[in-house]
Design an enzyme around this catalytic site. Sequence first.
Site, mmCIF file in Angstrom:
data_model
loop_
_atom_site.group_PDB
_atom_site.id
_atom_site.type_symbol
_atom_site.label_atom_id
_atom_site.label_comp_id
_atom_site.label_asym_id
_atom_site.label_seq_id
_atom_site.Cartn_x
_atom_site.Cartn_y
_atom_site.Cartn_z
ATOM 1 N N ARG A 259 7.719 9.526 53.901
ATOM 2 C CA ARG A 259 7.880 8.945 52.574
ATOM 3 C C ARG A 259 7.345 7.518 52.571
ATOM 4 O O ARG A 259 7.537 6.769 53.532
ATOM 5 C CB ARG A 259 9.359 8.951 52.152
ATOM 6 C CG ARG A 259 9.896 10.340 51.871
ATOM 7 C CD ARG A 259 11.209 10.291 51.157
ATOM 8 N NE ARG A 259 11.578 11.619 50.661
ATOM 9 C CZ ARG A 259 12.571 11.850 49.809
ATOM 10 N NH1 ARG A 259 13.292 10.840 49.357
ATOM 11 N NH2 ARG A 259 12.831 13.070 49.399
ATOM 12 N N GLU A 288 1.142 6.907 44.003
ATOM 13 C CA GLU A 288 0.280 8.088 43.852
ATOM 14 C C GLU A 288 0.144 8.484 42.378
ATOM 15 O O GLU A 288 1.127 8.452 41.634
ATOM 16 C CB GLU A 288 0.873 9.263 44.644
ATOM 17 C CG GLU A 288 0.892 9.016 46.140
ATOM 18 C CD GLU A 288 1.588 10.122 46.925
ATOM 19 O OE1 GLU A 288 1.911 11.184 46.316
ATOM 20 O OE2 GLU A 288 1.809 9.953 48.122
ATOM 21 N N HIS A 306 -1.651 12.682 50.507
ATOM 22 C CA HIS A 306 -0.419 13.485 50.511
ATOM 23 C C HIS A 306 -0.701 14.956 50.817
ATOM 24 O O HIS A 306 -0.272 15.848 50.096
ATOM 25 C CB HIS A 306 0.297 13.361 49.161
ATOM 26 C CG HIS A 306 1.789 13.494 49.297
ATOM 27 N ND1 HIS A 306 2.665 12.738 48.567
ATOM 28 C CD2 HIS A 306 2.565 14.300 50.065
ATOM 29 C CE1 HIS A 306 3.906 13.061 48.862
ATOM 30 N NE2 HIS A 306 3.874 14.017 49.781
#
Length: 345
Positions: A259, A288, A306
């Site tokens: 994370r 993001e 990601h």
Amino acid sequence: MKIVAVGDAYITPEMMRSAVERVPEMNLDATYLFFGEEDREQMRDTVRQIEHGAYERLPLPDGYLDAVKDAEILMIHLCPVTRQVLEAAPNLKYILLNRGGIENVDINAATERGIMVLHNPAHNANAVAEYTVGLILCETRNIARADASLKRGDWREEYPNTSTNIRELHDMTVGIIGFGSVGRLLLERLESFRCKVLIYDPYLEVSAFDILNAEFVTLPELLKQADVITLHARASSPILTRNEFAMMKPTSYLINTARACLVNTRDLADALKEHRIMGAAIDVFDTEPEIPDLFYGLDNVTITNHRGGDTIESYSDSPEMMLRNLLTHFNGRRPMFWVNKPKRA
């Protein structure tokens, strides 16, 4: 038993249907619904809202409240389970959440009702563990930088880590912060590289683990000794800030496939820019799909968008994992990943 299964663009209703069919012993009467946008790219904002605690503002699927009226099991991925939804489901006994995060479920309301909530932090664990190994090799061996250089027509020989010697993993110490599903799978994969492994996880009883090829240490010890530090913890505030980067070796690398909030982004960028650490590979960002411009122009960082858990298996396998975990409970054993288990259960 009646189950309502709500899929989305990631874990589709078809994947959930297939899982129900592969567990015929549960004898489930299933209703399938769809939540959110059809396109995964369009779902990104929905995911962001969920992860920032705004799941109650999201529109519910058509027919959702009617469908749950008779349901005993609710299986979801990203679909919200609000207090309103629970009030519409008087017979509900189990919530199966096909993700590690629990932000889209009102856990307090479910617990008040005595509804068991099971989640699945292991659904993409293998994918993330594999990807982490890939990023370690990519960053320490300059794979992405070599590729980018060749595509520009440049046969590059010098890299940020050339002067300190590019090393093989068997000659390095890897520090794993967070020893949950991903951390344990990563340890298994690192064993083939014959590297030394250090583990830090403040929530584990170290005595419960009989591990020959790794050592449990404090966070400062890990930071000072590790050549590669990889994050696999769940937290809502940074674990690594300027103070922690100051403890790391100037030849060390940071890998984050967990994370973004685990790392203070500006402090990391400063550490890279000032060469207080050798390099980093980062797959997750707070902003993001935008990437912090702090990383632009840095030659000692590998960034990916990601992709760590993005395999077909990490999505398609999860619903059956959840059903079989619930089946474990039906057979009189404690299920894994029980979010709201009673303290004495």
